[in-house]
Structure formats: C-alpha cells, structure tokens
Design a protein around this motif. Structure first.
Motif, PDB file in Angstrom:
ATOM      1  N   VAL A  98      46.816  21.938  43.883  1.00 53.65           N
ATOM      2  CA  VAL A  98      46.094  22.634  42.810  1.00 53.65           C
ATOM      3  C   VAL A  98      44.594  22.655  43.100  1.00 53.65           C
ATOM      4  CG1 VAL A  98      45.401  22.473  40.386  1.00 53.65           C
ATOM      5  CG2 VAL A  98      47.810  22.241  41.006  1.00 53.65           C
ATOM      6  N   LEU A  99      44.041  21.492  43.452  1.00 50.46           N
ATOM      7  CA  LEU A  99      42.604  21.422  43.728  1.00 50.46           C
ATOM      8  C   LEU A  99      42.247  22.221  44.981  1.00 50.46           C
ATOM      9  CD1 LEU A  99      41.824  17.664  42.935  1.00 50.46           C
ATOM     10  CD2 LEU A  99      41.514  19.660  41.462  1.00 50.46           C
ATOM     11  N   GLN A 100      43.074  22.097  46.011  1.00 53.29           N
ATOM     12  CA  GLN A 100      42.804  22.831  47.247  1.00 53.29           C
ATOM     13  C   GLN A 100      42.886  24.334  47.023  1.00 53.29           C
ATOM     14  OE1 GLN A 100      44.689  21.335  50.846  1.00 53.29           O
ATOM     15  NE2 GLN A 100      45.055  23.420  51.550  1.00 53.29           N
ATOM     16  N   GLY A 101      43.874  24.768  46.244  1.00 52.79           N
ATOM     17  CA  GLY A 101      44.001  26.193  45.948  1.00 52.79           C
ATOM     18  C   GLY A 101      42.791  26.723  45.204  1.00 52.79           C
ATOM     19  N   ALA A 102      42.252  25.910  44.280  1.00 53.81           N
ATOM     20  CA  ALA A 102      41.071  26.330  43.528  1.00 53.81           C
ATOM     21  C   ALA A 102      39.840  26.408  44.428  1.00 53.81           C
ATOM     22  CB  ALA A 102      40.823  25.360  42.374  1.00 53.81           C
ATOM     23  N   LEU A 103      39.670  25.418  45.296  1.00 58.00           N
ATOM     24  CA  LEU A 103      38.497  25.398  46.169  1.00 58.00           C
ATOM     25  C   LEU A 103      38.554  26.524  47.197  1.00 58.00           C
ATOM     26  CD1 LEU A 103      38.073  21.550  46.756  1.00 58.00           C
ATOM     27  CD2 LEU A 103      36.862  23.017  45.136  1.00 58.00           C
ATOM     28  N   GLU A 104      39.735  26.829  47.705  1.00 59.89           N
ATOM     29  CA  GLU A 104      39.858  27.936  48.655  1.00 59.89           C
ATOM     30  C   GLU A 104      39.530  29.272  48.006  1.00 59.89           C
ATOM     31  OE1 GLU A 104      43.558  28.061  50.702  1.00 59.89           O
ATOM     32  OE2 GLU A 104      42.998  26.476  52.101  1.00 59.89           O
ATOM     33  N   ARG A 105      39.769  29.366  46.709  1.00 57.63           N
ATOM     34  CA  ARG A 105      39.467  30.603  45.983  1.00 57.63           C
ATOM     35  C   ARG A 105      38.013  30.663  45.518  1.00 57.63           C
ATOM     36  NH1 ARG A 105      44.872  29.543  45.094  1.00 57.63           N
ATOM     37  NH2 ARG A 105      46.254  31.334  44.720  1.00 57.63           N
ATOM     38  N   ARG A 106      37.211  29.660  45.885  1.00 61.16           N
ATOM     39  CA  ARG A 106      35.796  29.589  45.500  1.00 61.16           C
ATOM     40  C   ARG A 106      35.631  29.487  43.986  1.00 61.16           C
ATOM     41  NH1 ARG A 106      33.718  33.912  45.808  1.00 61.16           N
ATOM     42  NH2 ARG A 106      35.485  35.251  46.266  1.00 61.16           N
ATOM     43  N   ALA A 107      36.502  28.737  43.334  1.00 60.27           N
ATOM     44  CA  ALA A 107      36.445  28.603  41.881  1.00 60.27           C
ATOM     45  C   ALA A 107      35.239  27.769  41.463  1.00 60.27           C
ATOM     46  CB  ALA A 107      37.725  27.954  41.364  1.00 60.27           C
ATOM     47  N   SER A 108      34.609  28.168  40.369  1.00 61.31           N
ATOM     48  CA  SER A 108      33.521  27.373  39.801  1.00 61.31           C
ATOM     49  C   SER A 108      34.027  26.484  38.667  1.00 61.31           C
ATOM     50  CB  SER A 108      32.405  28.283  39.277  1.00 61.31           C
ATOM     51  OG  SER A 108      32.895  29.162  38.273  1.00 61.31           O
ATOM     52  N   GLU A 109      35.193  26.816  38.126  1.00 57.62           N
ATOM     53  CA  GLU A 109      35.814  26.005  37.077  1.00 57.62           C
ATOM     54  C   GLU A 109      37.324  26.012  37.278  1.00 57.62           C
ATOM     55  OE1 GLU A 109      34.865  27.662  33.304  1.00 57.62           O
ATOM     56  OE2 GLU A 109      32.706  27.351  33.496  1.00 57.62           O
ATOM     57  N   ILE A 110      37.962  24.895  36.900  1.00 56.01           N
ATOM     58  CA  ILE A 110      39.419  24.798  36.897  1.00 56.01           C
ATOM     59  C   ILE A 110      39.832  24.363  35.495  1.00 56.01           C
ATOM     60  CG2 ILE A 110      41.454  23.753  37.974  1.00 56.01           C
ATOM     61  CD1 ILE A 110      39.529  22.887  40.287  1.00 56.01           C
ATOM     62  N   HIS A 111      40.744  25.099  34.882  1.00 56.54           N
ATOM     63  CA  HIS A 111      41.231  24.757  33.543  1.00 56.54           C
ATOM     64  C   HIS A 111      42.726  24.475  33.611  1.00 56.54           C
ATOM     65  CE1 HIS A 111      37.525  25.913  31.380  1.00 56.54           C
ATOM     66  NE2 HIS A 111      37.384  26.754  32.399  1.00 56.54           N
ATOM     67  N   VAL A 121      47.377  26.813  34.887  1.00 56.81           N
ATOM     68  CA  VAL A 121      46.160  26.470  35.624  1.00 56.81           C
ATOM     69  C   VAL A 121      45.391  27.758  35.874  1.00 56.81           C
ATOM     70  CG1 VAL A 121      45.182  25.452  37.706  1.00 56.81           C
ATOM     71  CG2 VAL A 121      47.292  24.514  36.743  1.00 56.81           C
ATOM     72  N   ARG A 122      44.185  27.815  35.315  1.00 59.86           N
ATOM     73  CA  ARG A 122      43.330  28.987  35.506  1.00 59.86           C
ATOM     74  C   ARG A 122      42.043  28.580  36.202  1.00 59.86           C
ATOM     75  NH1 ARG A 122      42.488  32.185  30.039  1.00 59.86           N
ATOM     76  NH2 ARG A 122      42.168  30.089  29.178  1.00 59.86           N
ATOM     77  N   CYS A 123      41.506  29.490  36.997  1.00 58.93           N
ATOM     78  CA  CYS A 123      40.255  29.248  37.709  1.00 58.93           C
ATOM     79  C   CYS A 123      39.256  30.354  37.387  1.00 58.93           C
ATOM     80  CB  CYS A 123      40.489  29.215  39.220  1.00 58.93           C
ATOM     81  SG  CYS A 123      41.388  27.759  39.776  1.00 58.93           S
ATOM     82  N   ARG A 124      37.999  29.956  37.255  1.00 54.42           N
ATOM     83  CA  ARG A 124      36.937  30.951  37.090  1.00 54.42           C
ATOM     84  C   ARG A 124      36.400  31.290  38.475  1.00 54.42           C
ATOM     85  NH1 ARG A 124      34.582  32.622  32.638  1.00 54.42           N
ATOM     86  NH2 ARG A 124      35.268  30.800  31.441  1.00 54.42           N
ATOM     87  N   ILE A 125      36.643  32.521  38.898  1.00 52.35           N
ATOM     88  CA  ILE A 125      36.245  32.982  40.223  1.00 52.35           C
ATOM     89  C   ILE A 125      35.288  34.154  40.054  1.00 52.35           C
ATOM     90  CG2 ILE A 125      37.064  33.880  42.435  1.00 52.35           C
ATOM     91  CD1 ILE A 125      39.840  32.655  41.653  1.00 52.35           C
ATOM     92  N   GLY A 153      32.922  34.369  38.098  1.00 52.87           N
ATOM     93  CA  GLY A 153      32.632  34.550  36.680  1.00 52.87           C
ATOM     94  C   GLY A 153      33.798  34.979  35.816  1.00 52.87           C
ATOM     95  N   ILE A 154      34.967  35.259  36.403  1.00 52.35           N
ATOM     96  CA  ILE A 154      36.122  35.756  35.657  1.00 52.35           C
ATOM     97  C   ILE A 154      37.283  34.773  35.807  1.00 52.35           C
ATOM     98  CG2 ILE A 154      37.723  37.676  35.339  1.00 52.35           C
ATOM     99  CD1 ILE A 154      34.854  38.429  34.744  1.00 52.35           C
ATOM    100  N   LEU A 155      38.003  34.498  34.698  1.00 56.57           N
ATOM    101  CA  LEU A 155      39.147  33.593  34.742  1.00 56.57           C
ATOM    102  C   LEU A 155      40.389  34.293  35.299  1.00 56.57           C
ATOM    103  CD1 LEU A 155      38.934  31.581  31.390  1.00 56.57           C
ATOM    104  CD2 LEU A 155      38.802  30.640  33.700  1.00 56.57           C
ATOM    105  N   HIS A 156      41.102  33.584  36.194  1.00 54.14           N
ATOM    106  CA  HIS A 156      42.360  34.074  36.758  1.00 54.14           C
ATOM    107  C   HIS A 156      43.389  32.948  36.687  1.00 54.14           C
ATOM    108  CE1 HIS A 156      40.385  37.604  38.684  1.00 54.14           C
ATOM    109  NE2 HIS A 156      39.376  36.764  38.858  1.00 54.14           N
ATOM    110  N   GLU A 157      44.626  33.290  36.334  1.00 55.93           N
ATOM    111  CA  GLU A 157      45.691  32.294  36.378  1.00 55.93           C
ATOM    112  C   GLU A 157      46.176  32.170  37.815  1.00 55.93           C
ATOM    113  OE1 GLU A 157      50.235  31.671  34.721  1.00 55.93           O
ATOM    114  OE2 GLU A 157      48.743  32.573  33.379  1.00 55.93           O
ATOM    115  N   ILE A 158      46.200  30.930  38.345  1.00 56.00           N
ATOM    116  CA  ILE A 158      46.617  30.755  39.741  1.00 56.00           C
ATOM    117  C   ILE A 158      47.919  29.975  39.872  1.00 56.00           C
ATOM    118  CG2 ILE A 158      44.255  30.933  40.613  1.00 56.00           C
ATOM    119  CD1 ILE A 158      44.334  27.882  41.058  1.00 56.00           C
ATOM    120  N   PHE A 159      48.237  29.126  38.899  1.00 56.83           N
ATOM    121  CA  PHE A 159      49.490  28.382  38.948  1.00 56.83           C
ATOM    122  C   PHE A 159      50.090  28.298  37.549  1.00 56.83           C
ATOM    123  CE2 PHE A 159      47.073  26.156  42.423  1.00 56.83           C
ATOM    124  CZ  PHE A 159      47.837  26.635  43.475  1.00 56.83           C
TER     125      PHE A 159
END
Length: 425
Positions: free
Chosen positions: A48-61, A71-75, A77-83
């Motif tokens: 989960v953390l690696q997937g967020a960092l590879e996507r250049r996420a600034s936030e993980i929710h 699990v959503r990431c702010r990439i 400036g926009i939130l995306h569901e990744i898992f």
C-alpha cells in the motif's frame, strides 16, 4: 508509473489478503490483532505504501467502509482510489501502521499522531500519520513529504522572471514580513523552503517554527510545535527572538496573537510566514480583521506571495485542444486574442487526453501559479483606514497577477485551459 506495475500492486494486495484470510482462519470476520504478527499484513502495508509513493501521492487516506476498506491517494492535488480491501483487513492494517508510527496500538477512542520514516528508491520520505475514530473504525490520514519536493529551488517553482527577481529583492531585506498565502495544498511549503535554502549562509542564523517539520534543512534550527508541552508559536517566537535569529520562518499565522507577535518580531529581522488566505487583498483584510496594529502592518509587511498549484499536461498524451470560449473568458482571454480577422489562429491550446503513464488523467506533475505584491506607499497609507485596498493592491503587483500567470502557462502549453480555471477559481 506503467499501468502493468500498478495492476501488479493491485494483484499483490488481493493475493496477500487471501493469504491473511487463510493464515488467520477467520474468513470475513474482523480478525482484530490476530493477524498482526502474520507476514501477509506486513506485506500488505508495504505494498500500500509503496503503491502510493510510486504514484507520487502527497496524501494517503485509509478509510473503513461498511463492507470494506478504501485506500485513496491525493495525486497532483486530486484524490484517486488505488486499493479496495475486505473489511476484516482494517484492524490488522491499522495496528501495523500504528506500530510503524510508534503510536498507542490499543487506543482507538481518541485521535493520535505519529511519524514514519521510509526510504523508497533513492529518496527519503517522512510520513506524518494521524488517526481519528469514526463510526466504522479508525480513519488514517498519512501526509507524505520528501526533501527533494520541498527543496526544488526558486528557479524551478514556476515564477515568471519579474516575479522571481522581485522575490529575491524582498528576501534581501534585513527586516520585515514576507507572507506566503494560499489555500491548503497550494505549494506554500516548497516556496518557503526554497526561499530559506537560498538565504541559508553561515552568516545568517535561520530558524523555523512548524506544526509539522516538512524536512530537515542543514544549518537551520527547526522547531516542531508541541502545544501540550507549552511550546506553541508564541513561545517559540519569543525564544528565537531573544536568541537573535536573523531569519524566522513560521508555517502559519493562526490568529491575532500570533499575527501581532510575527509583525513585532519582523521589526528587526526577516520573517517569512504562511497564511490560509486566497489572495493578497484577503491576506491584508484578514490581518485587519484580526485587529493587528495598523502601524505594525504598514511598517512591517514587505510583500505577499499568493499562489496555487496546477496540474501539468502529460507530455506523453499531449494533443491540441479547442477549449470553450467561456473557459478562456474566465482566464481573461478574449476572442480577439485567439483568432485573426481572416479566421486564422493566433493562439493554440493543448490538453492531455489520458494514457497509461498518467493513469488516464491527462496530467502529470504540478507547477506553481503566482502573484507577488510589494507594499507601495499608497497601499501602506490605506491600511487601517476605511479606504478600499483592492485598487492599491492591484497596482502593487510585480509582474502578472494569478489569473494572468495561469493564462501565460496555458499559452505556453504547460497546463490546459480547464485546469487553469480549476486552479484559480
């Protein structure tokens, strides 16, 4: 990141969830902490953390839902569901993150904060973790920061040459206040840290006072605010002022007392401070409404930077665009600027159509949009009076205003017209 690798992360999570279910032997029941010591939950957290960092996420929710965990990431400036995972994964995942962040694993009734330091690739990341109990369980918000993102350098922020020179001139002041304003996620940290890095010489004593220290700055004394221990903004300001700091950076003016203290400190040293305001004029109005001493404002403020972040067009799927006239009008771009009298085109526009590289968003990375205002004699004279500040503030702008800067980056093919409107609206 290639789509195949993103898909691989999703498949890894699905496989590990099945392993966790099998190892725990509990099916879809909440397994609590039973699976904490099992390898699958450690691997799930890592993926989960690696997937967020590879996507250049600034936030993980990480959010507990009725029938699952989202699990959503702010990439950019926009939130995306990744898992998306089964509900029973939530408790062991929460416990694992708490262990990594050195938080109280048993406490679920009150908010908690913690920090995780990880290295991914050749970059060191700081993950600031916060929890809050909801009706469905604890929600986790993880703010991601990296030194290379905070210290990108003034030349790489996206400022126009006139703005950049005006900012460098302001920064050479021996005293006074430079305000960096903008809404949340507008890039204020990158601007302030890049400015501090340029000012950082052995002859200057530079200090920072921050709610969360974004990254370490060699040669700079940094303080993490701890209100429970009595170390708030005011206490830190007083202490550093007594120690003769040459430059003080405070990440947020959070109220009248802090505002007056900041402007008081700025009488004999340079202070750089953040504000949650939308524009130059709003920053001044907010300070007036805080009942800050008008004399301190007029004599202390050197300049105000207003900024936003806009998503860059993805270079790999960039195409010509024909944005609606109302979108261009919102940026102050009239039809006479777009079309020649004979029907030919004067200006051309672009957008990203979406590809695997940008997750079908058409955007990749961000760039700053800026407006920099000095303090003209007319503007100083109006502070503390009933006279409207708008006209004087507009005349004090060095270079383009925020909307003009956005339009210039549209003409340059850096951002799309629709993205420019979204960023400055």
């Amino acid at each position: 990141m290639p789509r195949s690798r993103r898909k691989g992360h999703e498949q890894d999570v699905e496989k590990l969830v099945r392993e966790l279910e099998s190892a725990s032997g509990v099916g879809t029941q909440d397994i609590g902490e039973a699976g904490l010591d099992k390898n699958p939950i450690i691997k799930i957290t890592k993926v989960v953390l690696q997937g967020a960092l590879e996507r250049r996420a600034s936030e993980i929710h990480i959010e507990p839902m009725t029938k699952g965990v989202r699990v959503r990431c702010r990439i950019d400036g926009i939130l995306h569901e990744i898992f998306s995972m089964p509900r029973y994964v939530h408790a062991p995942l929460a416990s694992r993150i708490k262990v990594m962040a050195e938080m109280n694993m048993a406490e679920r009734r009150i908010p908690q904060t913690g920090q995780i330091h990880v290295r991914f690739g050749d970059t060191d990341f700081t993950l600031d973790v916060s929890t809050i109990p909801t009706t469905l369980g604890e929600k986790f918000a993880i703010s991601v920061s990296a030194k290379k993102d905070a210290l990108i350098g003034l030349d790489n922020l996206g400022m126009e040459p006139a703005q950049l020179q005006a900012l460098r001139d302001l920064a050479q002041s021996r005293s006074g206040l430079i305000v960096v304003c903008g809404p949340r996620d507008s890039g204020r940290t990158s601007t302030t840290y890049s400015l501090l890095a340029e000012l950082n010489t052995v002859e200057r004593q530079i200090v920072t006072i921050e709610d969360l220290v974004a990254c370490g700055l060699p040669g700079v004394n940094q303080v993490h605010v701890n209100r429970l221990a009595g170390l708030g903004y005011l206490a830190a300001l007083d202490a550093f002022s007594m120690q003769g700091a040459d430059v003080i950076m405070l990440d947020l003016i959070d109220g009248p007392n802090t505002a007056n203290a900041v402007l008081g400190a700025a009488q004999d040293r340079l202070v750089i401070a953040g504000m949650n305001s939308e524009s130059t004029v709003e920053s001044l109005i907010n300070l007036v409404e805080m009942r800050v001493d008008p004399w301190l404002m007029a004599s202390g403020i050197r300049g105000i930077i207003s900024q936003r972040l806009a998503r860059r067009i993805c270079d790999k799927c960039k195409q010509d665009d024909d944005p609606p006239l109302e979108v261009l009008t919102a940026l102050g771009i009239g039809e006479e600027i777009i079309n020649k009298p004979d029907g030919g085109k004067i200006a051309y526009f672009h957008r990203g159509v979406g590809c695997d590289s940008c997750r079908q968003t058409g955007c990749s990375g961000q760039i700053g949009l800026f407006e920099l205002s000095g303090m003209s004699p007319d503007l100083r004279a109006r502070i503390g009076t009933e006279v409207d500040l708008n006209d004087a503030a507009k005349e004090a702008i060095a270079g383009p205003n925020l909307r003009q800067d956005a339009a210039a980056k549209v003409f340059s093919g850096i951002i799309s017209a629709e993205e420019a409107v979204r960023a400055v609206s």
